[in-house]
Scaffold this active site. Structure first.
Site, PDB file in Angstrom:
ATOM      1  N   SER A  14       0.822  -1.161  -0.021  1.00  0.00           N
ATOM      2  CA  SER A  14      -0.094  -0.063   0.165  1.00  0.00           C
ATOM      3  C   SER A  14       0.720   1.236  -0.096  1.00  0.00           C
ATOM      4  O   SER A  14       1.696   1.153  -0.915  1.00  0.00           O
ATOM      5  CB  SER A  14      -0.903  -0.027   0.985  1.00  0.00           C
ATOM      6  OG  SER A  14      -2.104   0.758   0.963  1.00  0.00           O
ATOM      7  N   ASP A  36      -9.358  -6.629  -4.484  1.00  0.00           N
ATOM      8  CA  ASP A  36      -9.013  -5.133  -3.806  1.00  0.00           C
ATOM      9  C   ASP A  36      -9.944  -4.268  -4.002  1.00  0.00           C
ATOM     10  O   ASP A  36      -9.988  -3.706  -4.902  1.00  0.00           O
ATOM     11  CB  ASP A  36      -7.706  -4.763  -3.901  1.00  0.00           C
ATOM     12  CG  ASP A  36      -6.859  -3.804  -3.104  1.00  0.00           C
ATOM     13  OD1 ASP A  36      -8.091  -3.156  -2.578  1.00  0.00           O
ATOM     14  OD2 ASP A  36      -5.682  -3.779  -3.140  1.00  0.00           O
ATOM     15  N   HIS A  72      -7.166  -6.174  -0.232  1.00  0.00           N
ATOM     16  CA  HIS A  72      -6.137  -5.350  -0.007  1.00  0.00           C
ATOM     17  C   HIS A  72      -5.188  -5.797   0.901  1.00  0.00           C
ATOM     18  O   HIS A  72      -3.942  -5.620   0.920  1.00  0.00           O
ATOM     19  CB  HIS A  72      -6.630  -4.080   0.528  1.00  0.00           C
ATOM     20  CG  HIS A  72      -5.865  -2.947   0.497  1.00  0.00           C
ATOM     21  ND1 HIS A  72      -5.270  -2.442  -0.741  1.00  0.00           N
ATOM     22  CD2 HIS A  72      -5.108  -2.029   1.473  1.00  0.00           C
ATOM     23  CE1 HIS A  72      -4.498  -1.369  -0.528  1.00  0.00           C
ATOM     24  NE2 HIS A  72      -4.463  -1.073   0.807  1.00  0.00           N
TER      25      HIS A  72
END
Length: 286
Positions: A133, A238, A266
């Site tokens: 991320s 995601d 995610h």
């Protein structure tokens, strides 16, 4: 971005945050884990280190994340004979406080400098990056800026630009008071309710500013400078990172590879830790 609220991540209670004004010598957490703080670029960065392999690997967490909240299965299970694994809390996150976290226009560049500075301070001349991320964005910048230091890189749940669609996703999760108590609890245990809400809002504002840049670039102009072997992993379910982001990374990072996980969301490295760890080990050792 570390959207724990949508990924169903589990966190451990952090207890009191230990603060230090100067670097602290590492102390032993258990037979295979060392922990400490290292003074880098004017701040004391908390880190954890495990394994004794020749191949050093740095784990880079997501927004408001930390080594323990974001990488438990990797710290525990990545091959300790082949790898020396280092996790860290970026400045203003987790146990790398003070200072309080802020989000100036260069906050990703600052994190990249801190990450590389930490690994140098710990004595690693060359190392690989595993970035999730926001940590993946930091890894992209670090790899582009330091081609001679980075061995290999794995990124997932990451983006090099901010689109209008991304802004809508960020805005939908801005107000933490609208989250369920279960969603808020993990980060409130780390930061306290008030600091968490303020810091999260600061992150949303900080990431949104990139949309005002040409083509919404966070680091698009740096991608052609990346020379290390790069593996991009994407969870096809995601909810926060549309598929055009990994496709863009694949297009602009020379020689990169894309691996799709059909059921991955995610937090795919937590939900499917065994599969993820095997994939990463094979890539790093290959």
């Amino acid at each position: 971005m570390a959207l724990f609220l949508l990924g169903g991540r589990l966190f451990k209670r952090r207890g009191d945050i230990h603060r230090a004004a100067t670097a602290i010598r590492p102390f032993i957490l258990c037979s295979s884990m060392a922990s400490g703080r290292q003074h880098v670029n004017g701040v004391d960065l908390y880190y954890e280190q495990t394994g004794r392999g020749k191949h050093a690997v740095l784990l880079l967490p997501g927004a408001l994340g930390s080594t323990r909240t974001d990488f438990g299965p990797q710290l525990k299970a990545l091959n300790k004979e082949n790898f020396t694994v280092v996790g860290w809390d970026p400045r203003g996150y987790g146990r790398s406080r003070p200072p309080d976290r802020d989000f100036p226009p260069d906050f990703f560049e600052r994190d990249a400098k801190d990450a590389v500075g930490l690994m140098k301070a710990l004595g690693f001349g060359k190392f690989s990056l595993l970035g999730w991320s926001d940590g993946g964005i930091t890894a992209l910048i670090a790899a582009a800026r330091n081609p001679d230091l980075i061995n290999k890189m794995v990124v997932w749940g990451s983006n090099a630009f901010v689109s209008q669609h991304d802004l809508e996703l960020y805005d939908a999760v801005r107000d933490v008071s609208k989250w369920s108590a279960r969603m808020r609890q993990p980060m409130e245990e780390v930061y306290g309710a008030e600091v968490f809400a303020k810091t999260w809002e600061g992150w949303v504002d900080g990431i949104a500013r990139f949309a005002k840049r040409p083509e919404g670039s966070i680091c698009m102009e740096l991608l052609p400078l990346i020379t290390c072997p790069t593996l991009i992993i994407h969870g096809e379910k995601d909810p926060m990172v549309p598929s055009f982001h990994p496709q863009s990374l694949l297009k602009h990072i020379k020689g990169s590879r894309l691996h799709l996980m059909p059921e991955g969301k995610h937090n795919l490295h937590l939900r499917y830790a065994d599969e993820f760890n095997k994939l990463v080990e094979d890539f790093l050792e290959g």
